[in-house]
Design a protein around this motif. Structure first.
Motif, mmCIF file in Angstrom:
data_model
loop_
_atom_site.group_PDB
_atom_site.id
_atom_site.type_symbol
_atom_site.label_atom_id
_atom_site.label_comp_id
_atom_site.label_asym_id
_atom_site.label_seq_id
_atom_site.Cartn_x
_atom_site.Cartn_y
_atom_site.Cartn_z
ATOM 1 N N ALA A 461 26.100 -19.114 17.739
ATOM 2 C CA ALA A 461 25.133 -20.111 17.249
ATOM 3 C C ALA A 461 24.254 -20.612 18.400
ATOM 4 O O ALA A 461 23.034 -20.761 18.266
ATOM 5 C CB ALA A 461 25.865 -21.273 16.586
ATOM 6 N N ARG A 462 24.888 -20.856 19.551
ATOM 7 C CA ARG A 462 24.114 -21.291 20.732
ATOM 8 C C ARG A 462 23.099 -20.211 21.118
ATOM 9 O O ARG A 462 21.922 -20.498 21.389
ATOM 10 C CB ARG A 462 25.058 -21.527 21.922
ATOM 11 C CG ARG A 462 25.850 -22.800 21.794
ATOM 12 C CD ARG A 462 26.397 -23.191 23.178
ATOM 13 N NE ARG A 462 27.115 -24.433 23.069
ATOM 14 C CZ ARG A 462 28.415 -24.571 23.286
ATOM 15 N NH1 ARG A 462 29.150 -23.545 23.659
ATOM 16 N NH2 ARG A 462 28.989 -25.741 23.161
ATOM 17 N N ASN A 463 23.588 -18.975 21.140
ATOM 18 C CA ASN A 463 22.687 -17.874 21.526
ATOM 19 C C ASN A 463 21.530 -17.730 20.545
ATOM 20 O O ASN A 463 20.415 -17.374 20.936
ATOM 21 C CB ASN A 463 23.474 -16.558 21.604
ATOM 22 C CG ASN A 463 24.402 -16.533 22.803
ATOM 23 O OD1 ASN A 463 24.273 -17.366 23.706
ATOM 24 N ND2 ASN A 463 25.341 -15.601 22.813
ATOM 25 N N LEU A 464 21.803 -18.017 19.275
ATOM 26 C CA LEU A 464 20.729 -17.882 18.271
ATOM 27 C C LEU A 464 19.641 -18.931 18.494
ATOM 28 O O LEU A 464 18.454 -18.655 18.272
ATOM 29 C CB LEU A 464 21.309 -17.997 16.854
ATOM 30 C CG LEU A 464 22.156 -16.797 16.410
ATOM 31 C CD1 LEU A 464 22.879 -17.098 15.093
ATOM 32 C CD2 LEU A 464 21.311 -15.541 16.284
ATOM 33 N N ILE A 465 20.040 -20.123 18.929
ATOM 34 C CA ILE A 465 19.028 -21.147 19.223
ATOM 35 C C ILE A 465 18.137 -20.644 20.365
ATOM 36 O O ILE A 465 16.897 -20.710 20.299
ATOM 37 C CB ILE A 465 19.685 -22.492 19.614
ATOM 38 C CG1 ILE A 465 20.415 -23.070 18.403
ATOM 39 C CG2 ILE A 465 18.634 -23.470 20.148
ATOM 40 C CD1 ILE A 465 20.854 -24.511 18.548
ATOM 41 N N ILE A 466 18.780 -20.124 21.402
ATOM 42 C CA ILE A 466 18.003 -19.625 22.549
ATOM 43 C C ILE A 466 17.096 -18.479 22.103
ATOM 44 O O ILE A 466 15.908 -18.435 22.442
ATOM 45 C CB ILE A 466 18.965 -19.185 23.684
ATOM 46 C CG1 ILE A 466 19.641 -20.445 24.232
ATOM 47 C CG2 ILE A 466 18.217 -18.419 24.771
ATOM 48 C CD1 ILE A 466 20.654 -20.212 25.316
ATOM 49 N N LYS A 467 17.649 -17.599 21.284
ATOM 50 C CA LYS A 467 16.852 -16.444 20.814
ATOM 51 C C LYS A 467 15.649 -16.910 19.996
ATOM 52 O O LYS A 467 14.524 -16.437 20.205
ATOM 53 C CB LYS A 467 17.770 -15.550 19.982
ATOM 54 C CG LYS A 467 17.091 -14.439 19.199
ATOM 55 C CD LYS A 467 18.127 -13.426 18.783
ATOM 56 C CE LYS A 467 17.856 -12.792 17.457
ATOM 57 N NZ LYS A 467 18.523 -11.504 17.295
ATOM 58 N N ALA A 468 15.889 -17.840 19.078
ATOM 59 C CA ALA A 468 14.786 -18.302 18.222
ATOM 60 C C ALA A 468 13.683 -18.948 19.060
ATOM 61 O O ALA A 468 12.493 -18.616 18.913
ATOM 62 C CB ALA A 468 15.309 -19.297 17.188
ATOM 63 N N LEU A 469 14.065 -19.848 19.970
ATOM 64 C CA LEU A 469 13.057 -20.554 20.767
ATOM 65 C C LEU A 469 12.369 -19.595 21.735
ATOM 66 O O LEU A 469 11.145 -19.684 21.959
ATOM 67 C CB LEU A 469 13.703 -21.729 21.512
ATOM 68 C CG LEU A 469 14.266 -22.833 20.601
ATOM 69 C CD1 LEU A 469 14.971 -23.904 21.429
ATOM 70 C CD2 LEU A 469 13.176 -23.478 19.742
ATOM 71 N N ALA A 470 13.147 -18.667 22.278
ATOM 72 C CA ALA A 470 12.548 -17.695 23.215
ATOM 73 C C ALA A 470 11.506 -16.845 22.493
ATOM 74 O O ALA A 470 10.395 -16.641 22.997
ATOM 75 C CB ALA A 470 13.644 -16.812 23.799
ATOM 76 N N GLU A 471 11.844 -16.384 21.301
ATOM 77 C CA GLU A 471 10.870 -15.585 20.538
ATOM 78 C C GLU A 471 9.616 -16.390 20.246
ATOM 79 O O GLU A 471 8.497 -15.903 20.373
ATOM 80 C CB GLU A 471 11.483 -15.118 19.205
ATOM 81 C CG GLU A 471 12.346 -13.892 19.330
ATOM 82 C CD GLU A 471 12.662 -13.280 17.963
ATOM 83 O OE1 GLU A 471 12.082 -13.712 16.944
ATOM 84 O OE2 GLU A 471 13.500 -12.376 17.926
ATOM 85 N N MET A 472 9.816 -17.635 19.837
ATOM 86 C CA MET A 472 8.645 -18.465 19.507
ATOM 87 C C MET A 472 7.786 -18.713 20.757
ATOM 88 O O MET A 472 6.581 -18.864 20.672
ATOM 89 C CB MET A 472 9.100 -19.806 18.930
ATOM 90 C CG MET A 472 9.697 -19.682 17.545
ATOM 91 S SD MET A 472 10.326 -21.285 17.013
ATOM 92 C CE MET A 472 11.391 -20.819 15.682
ATOM 93 N N ALA A 473 8.464 -18.746 21.909
ATOM 94 C CA ALA A 473 7.735 -19.003 23.155
ATOM 95 C C ALA A 473 7.001 -17.763 23.662
ATOM 96 O O ALA A 473 6.215 -17.864 24.598
ATOM 97 C CB ALA A 473 8.702 -19.505 24.216
ATOM 98 N N GLY A 474 7.284 -16.609 23.078
ATOM 99 C CA GLY A 474 6.531 -15.420 23.459
ATOM 100 C C GLY A 474 7.345 -14.298 24.060
ATOM 101 O O GLY A 474 6.801 -13.261 24.427
ATOM 102 N N VAL A 475 8.664 -14.466 24.187
ATOM 103 C CA VAL A 475 9.495 -13.358 24.674
ATOM 104 C C VAL A 475 9.403 -12.228 23.640
ATOM 105 O O VAL A 475 9.572 -12.480 22.439
ATOM 106 C CB VAL A 475 10.966 -13.827 24.846
ATOM 107 C CG1 VAL A 475 11.882 -12.646 25.103
ATOM 108 C CG2 VAL A 475 11.061 -14.850 25.964
#
Ligand SMILES: Cc1cc2nc3c(=O)[nH]c(=O)nc-3n(C[C@H](O)[C@H](O)[C@H](O)COP(=O)(O)OP(=O)(O)OC[C@H]3O[C@@H](n4cnc5c(N)ncnc54)[C@H](O)[C@@H]3O)c2cc1C
Ligand code: FES
Ligand code: FES
Length: 493
Positions: A461-475
């Motif tokens: 769940a923690r990793n999914l938060i990072i993944k979601a925000l990272a994608e939105m940020a442009g990763v």
């Protein structure tokens, strides 16, 4: 007077069934009563597809052919449709093109799965698509397990059969079938049984409201893709069933500029295009919900009403600030979806009350959506963790956040601490992503079960938060995803 029979079409003839245990499944009726044993029973829980049959129904004046799992569908649910089984495909002229293709491509060995596969492909061949590629075929077959042949010859057979657009004998008699359906269009209610044991299929919502109040101990069913298992696996002694599948007022999706309202009778299949229009991740989740057979029977509202902590749609709808409309007798009330889930197996619903519809609020121009479903298999698997994100970004800062999870608590739930931890922070800052992930510890203490351990759930769940925000940020999503890449949907630099 309500009609006291379950009535449907079999081989061009009307069949009327009365005096039947209300929880009789379609499969049991076919095999034990009609003795049509071509349709097989494998798992009896909707997973293997051996029992697949096709229902032909009238929609907007046209015939549609939908595959269903007859093991978990109750006989009463076929009222008003034509039931087509594997015995019905060949004619005196020879095999149906789908059967012929399976033979010519060596698509069957032990053959136990074959009738179900043939029926899924029969439905696909009637789906009215010009081009049917491997991906569409894989999708159509995701609910059909074959343990010995391997899927390549089956997919080859599917390509051969579905590239042949010549009409079959069902097309030839389509007008006649539609004519036969006219006798079922009447507004009469169906009530088979007596006060102690019955299958009721009201035609109007007023009758449904009356029945649900009169028999608050009855089990309400929509698609029965959950309730069917209580019967076949839980051996639940259910005696009173009320099916809402005939009520037109509950069968529609209504869209305004700001909302999408999905009625209690709307299946996943019907809702999918509306949900897909919200965001491409909704399309991905809709395509991975159960199998084609489950999607053509199960309903979106049923997925909420069952109150499961691991249902796919509740977290996705929580981030859209969804509301539920409930009705008891003549009174209706509206409730934020969030307030519906009280505790494990406890929902905010009174006896005699039912869900009418769910109303979703469409995301705004600055909102970014991400949905991730964590399962052991890609297709036909229930989530270990389901996550949903709607993050509002203005001038590089997170101004609003909605984060919700399934599988992390006794109910689907928002992660309010994680949300609070990121509001006001820059989306592109890695510290923001970490703050969100850390915030989660205050939101959930997940349990361990056979799907996943508590530690795994929290870490993922923690990793999914990072993944979601990272994608939105442009990763680039090529570094975060295997399927469903979405490079075009990032926050502008
Ligand atoms: C093989 C298989 C795969 C599945 N895959 C998934 C999956 O990928 N993701 C997932 O989330 N689920 C999955 N499910 C579970 C199930 O398909 C869904 O929960 C489905 O949406 C339930 O809808 P239904 O219409 O079939 O509900 P039903 O079985 O008819 O009803 C479910 C519950 O809700 C109640 N209910 C239904 N409608 C109303 C109403 N209008 N008002 C009040 N109460 C109501 C019923 O009384 C019952 O308690 C799967 C099930 C099977 C068998
Ligand atoms: S018997 Fe396995 S899906 Fe019905
Ligand atoms: S041919 Fe044996 S399980 Fe499919």
């Amino acid at each position: 007077m309500p009609r006291s029979t379950i009535s449907f079409i079999r081989r061009g003839q009307r069949v009327d069934v009365s005096n039947i245990d209300p929880k009789t499944t379609l499969l049991d009726w076919l095999r034990l009563h009609e003795r049509s044993t071509g349709t097989k029973e494998g798992c009896a829980e909707g997973d293997c597809g051996a029992c697949t049959v096709v229902l032909a129904r009238e929609r907007d004046g046209k015939l549609v052919y939908e595959p269903v799992n007859s093991c978990i569908m109750l006989l009463g649910q076929v009222d008003g449709s034509e039931v087509i089984t594997v015995e019905d495909l060949a004619t005196s002229q020879g095999l149906h093109k789908v059967q012929r293709a399976m033979v010519e491509n060596h698509g069957s060995q032990c053959g136990f799965c074959t009738p179900g596969i043939v029926m899924s492909l029969f439905a696909l061949s009637h789906a009215g698509r010009e081009i049917i590629d491997r991906s569409a075929i894989n999708d159509a077959l995701a609910g059909n397990l074959c343990r010995c042949t391997g899927y390549r010859p089956i997919v080859d057979a599917a390509i051969q059969a579905c590239s042949d657009h010549s009409p079959d004998h069902f097309d030839a008699r389509a007008e006649k079938t539609l004519e036969l359906f006219k006798q079922f269009r009447s507004l009469e209610d169906v009530f088979v049984g007596d006060d102690d044991s019955f299958f009721a299929a009201p035609a109007a919502e007023s009758s449904l409201a009356f029945l649900v109040q009169k028999y608050p101990d009855a089990t309400l069913i929509a698609g029965a893709t959950d309730v069917g298992l209580w019967i076949t696996k839980g051996l639940a002694p259910i005696k009173k069933l009320i099916w809402l599948g005939r009520i037109r007022a509950l069968a529609g999706v209504e869209e305004t500029e700001a909302t999408i309202s999905i009625g209690a009778g709307v299946t996943h299949e019907t809702a999918a295009p509306y949900l897909a229009a919200i965001d491409q991740d909704f399309s991905e989740i809709a395509g991975r919900f159960g199998s084609q057979q489950v999607r053509t029977s199960g309903t979106v509202v049923g997925n909420i009403a069952n109150g499961s902590p691991i249902g796919d749609w509740p977290p996705c709808f929580l981030i859209l600030d969804a509301e539920l409309e409930l009705r008891a007798g003549l009174a209706t009330r509206t409730l934020p979806l969030e307030d519906f889930f009280i505790a494990y197996k406890k929902q905010n619903r009174e006896p005699g009350e039912y869900l009418r519809r769910v109303i979703l609020k469409k995301p705004g121009a600055h909102d970014h959506i991400r949905l991730f479903k964590i399962t052991k298999r890609r297709d036909e698997d229930i989530s270990a963790v389901m996550s949903a994100f709607r993050i509002t970004v203005e001038e590089g800062l997170i101004t609003q956040a909605r984060i919700a999870f399934g599988g992390m608590a006794g109910t689907p739930k928002r992660a309010q601490s994680a949300e609070a931890a990121i509001i006001g922070l820059p989306i592109k800052d890695i510290a923001t992503w970490r703050a969100g992930a850390e915030g989660l510890s205050a939101d959930f203490s997940p349990l361990s079960d056979h799907r996943a351990s508590a530690e795994y759930r929290m870490r993922v769940a923690r990793n999914l938060i990072i993944k979601a925000l990272a994608e939105m940020a442009g990763v680039p999503s090529s570094s975060t995803r295997i399927v469903g890449l979405r490079e075009d949907a990032h926050v502008a630099p």
